[in-house]
Write a protein that holds these residues in place. Sequence first.
Motif, PDB file in Angstrom:
ATOM      1  N   ALA A  79       0.745  -1.041  -0.221  1.00 35.63           N
ATOM      2  CA  ALA A  79      -0.070   0.035   0.095  1.00 35.63           C
ATOM      3  C   ALA A  79       0.856   1.178   0.104  1.00 35.63           C
ATOM      4  O   ALA A  79       0.258   2.535  -0.068  1.00 35.63           O
ATOM      5  N   VAL A  80       2.018   1.193   0.062  1.00 32.75           N
ATOM      6  CA  VAL A  80       3.046   2.281   0.066  1.00 32.75           C
ATOM      7  C   VAL A  80       3.162   2.840  -1.149  1.00 32.75           C
ATOM      8  O   VAL A  80       3.445   2.340  -2.296  1.00 32.75           O
ATOM      9  N   GLU A  81       2.922   4.181  -1.560  1.00 31.45           N
ATOM     10  CA  GLU A  81       2.935   5.041  -2.898  1.00 31.45           C
ATOM     11  C   GLU A  81       4.395   5.120  -3.295  1.00 31.45           C
ATOM     12  O   GLU A  81       5.049   5.696  -2.493  1.00 31.45           O
ATOM     13  N   VAL A  82       4.822   4.647  -4.337  1.00 26.43           N
ATOM     14  CA  VAL A  82       6.080   4.442  -4.893  1.00 26.43           C
ATOM     15  C   VAL A  82       5.984   5.572  -5.769  1.00 26.43           C
ATOM     16  O   VAL A  82       5.293   5.701  -6.728  1.00 26.43           O
ATOM     17  N   PRO A 101       1.463   9.253   4.144  1.00 24.27           N
ATOM     18  CA  PRO A 101       0.307   9.674   3.819  1.00 24.27           C
ATOM     19  C   PRO A 101      -0.005  11.247   4.048  1.00 24.27           C
ATOM     20  O   PRO A 101      -0.860  11.779   3.561  1.00 24.27           O
ATOM     21  N   ASP A 102       1.110  11.732   4.600  1.00 22.16           N
ATOM     22  CA  ASP A 102       0.985  13.376   4.761  1.00 22.16           C
ATOM     23  C   ASP A 102       1.747  14.020   3.524  1.00 22.16           C
ATOM     24  O   ASP A 102       2.120  15.209   3.626  1.00 22.16           O
ATOM     25  N   GLY A 103       2.241  13.247   2.655  1.00 18.43           N
ATOM     26  CA  GLY A 103       2.979  13.723   1.631  1.00 18.43           C
ATOM     27  C   GLY A 103       4.472  14.089   1.634  1.00 18.43           C
ATOM     28  O   GLY A 103       5.179  14.207   0.665  1.00 18.43           O
ATOM     29  N   ARG A 104       4.969  13.434   2.618  1.00 20.15           N
ATOM     30  CA  ARG A 104       6.354  13.590   2.971  1.00 20.15           C
ATOM     31  C   ARG A 104       7.038  12.507   1.918  1.00 20.15           C
ATOM     32  O   ARG A 104       6.706  11.405   1.883  1.00 20.15           O
ATOM     33  N   LEU A 105       8.167  13.004   1.357  1.00 23.44           N
ATOM     34  CA  LEU A 105       8.993  11.787   0.572  1.00 23.44           C
ATOM     35  C   LEU A 105      10.318  11.293   1.324  1.00 23.44           C
ATOM     36  O   LEU A 105      10.762  12.004   2.399  1.00 23.44           O
ATOM     37  N   TRP A 106      10.307   9.836   1.036  1.00 18.46           N
ATOM     38  CA  TRP A 106      11.151   8.899   2.092  1.00 18.46           C
ATOM     39  C   TRP A 106      12.129   8.326   1.090  1.00 18.46           C
ATOM     40  O   TRP A 106      11.501   7.828   0.030  1.00 18.46           O
ATOM     41  N   SER A 107      13.461   8.268   1.149  1.00 20.92           N
ATOM     42  CA  SER A 107      14.355   7.449   0.507  1.00 20.92           C
ATOM     43  C   SER A 107      14.413   6.222   1.134  1.00 20.92           C
ATOM     44  O   SER A 107      14.745   5.874   2.383  1.00 20.92           O
ATOM     45  N   LEU A 108      14.493   5.160   0.357  1.00 21.40           N
ATOM     46  CA  LEU A 108      14.818   3.780   0.739  1.00 21.40           C
ATOM     47  C   LEU A 108      16.092   3.211   0.017  1.00 21.40           C
ATOM     48  O   LEU A 108      16.269   3.490  -1.069  1.00 21.40           O
TER      49      LEU A 108
END
Length: 114
Positions: A79-82, A101-108
Motif C-alpha cells: 500500500a506504500v505509494e512508490v 500519507p502526509d505527502g513527505r518523501l522518503w528514500s529507501l
Amino acid sequence: MATEGIEAVFLETHNWGKAAKFFQDLGYELEFSTDHNSGRLRNGDGPYVFIAEVPESQEPRTRLVLKVPDADAFPADSAVEVVTPFEDTHYGTREMTVRDPDGRLWSLQAPGRS
C-alpha cells in the motif's frame, strides 16, 4: 518488507567546509570526501551523514534514508505509494522514493546488485 532503521541523513549545504567542520566538532569523523564538495561522516555505529554542496540558487534540503536489506523483496501489492522504483545509483546502492500519507518523501536504500 520491513526497513532496518535509518541508514543515513543526506544534507545539502551552501558551504561544504563549514558543514563538515560543524559535524566534526560534534564528534563525527570524516570517512571520505569527494572532489566535488561532498563527503561522508560517521559517529559510532549509527547512521552516517552525507553532505553535498549545492549552488546558492538552490535551497538546501535534508533527506532521511531508511535501510532496506533487499530491494527485490519489496512487495508488489504494498500500500506504500512508490514515487520512483528502486534504481541503481552511481555510488553502488539501489534507491527508491516513497510518499507517506502526509505527502513527505522518503528514500529507501538497499545494497547494490552483486
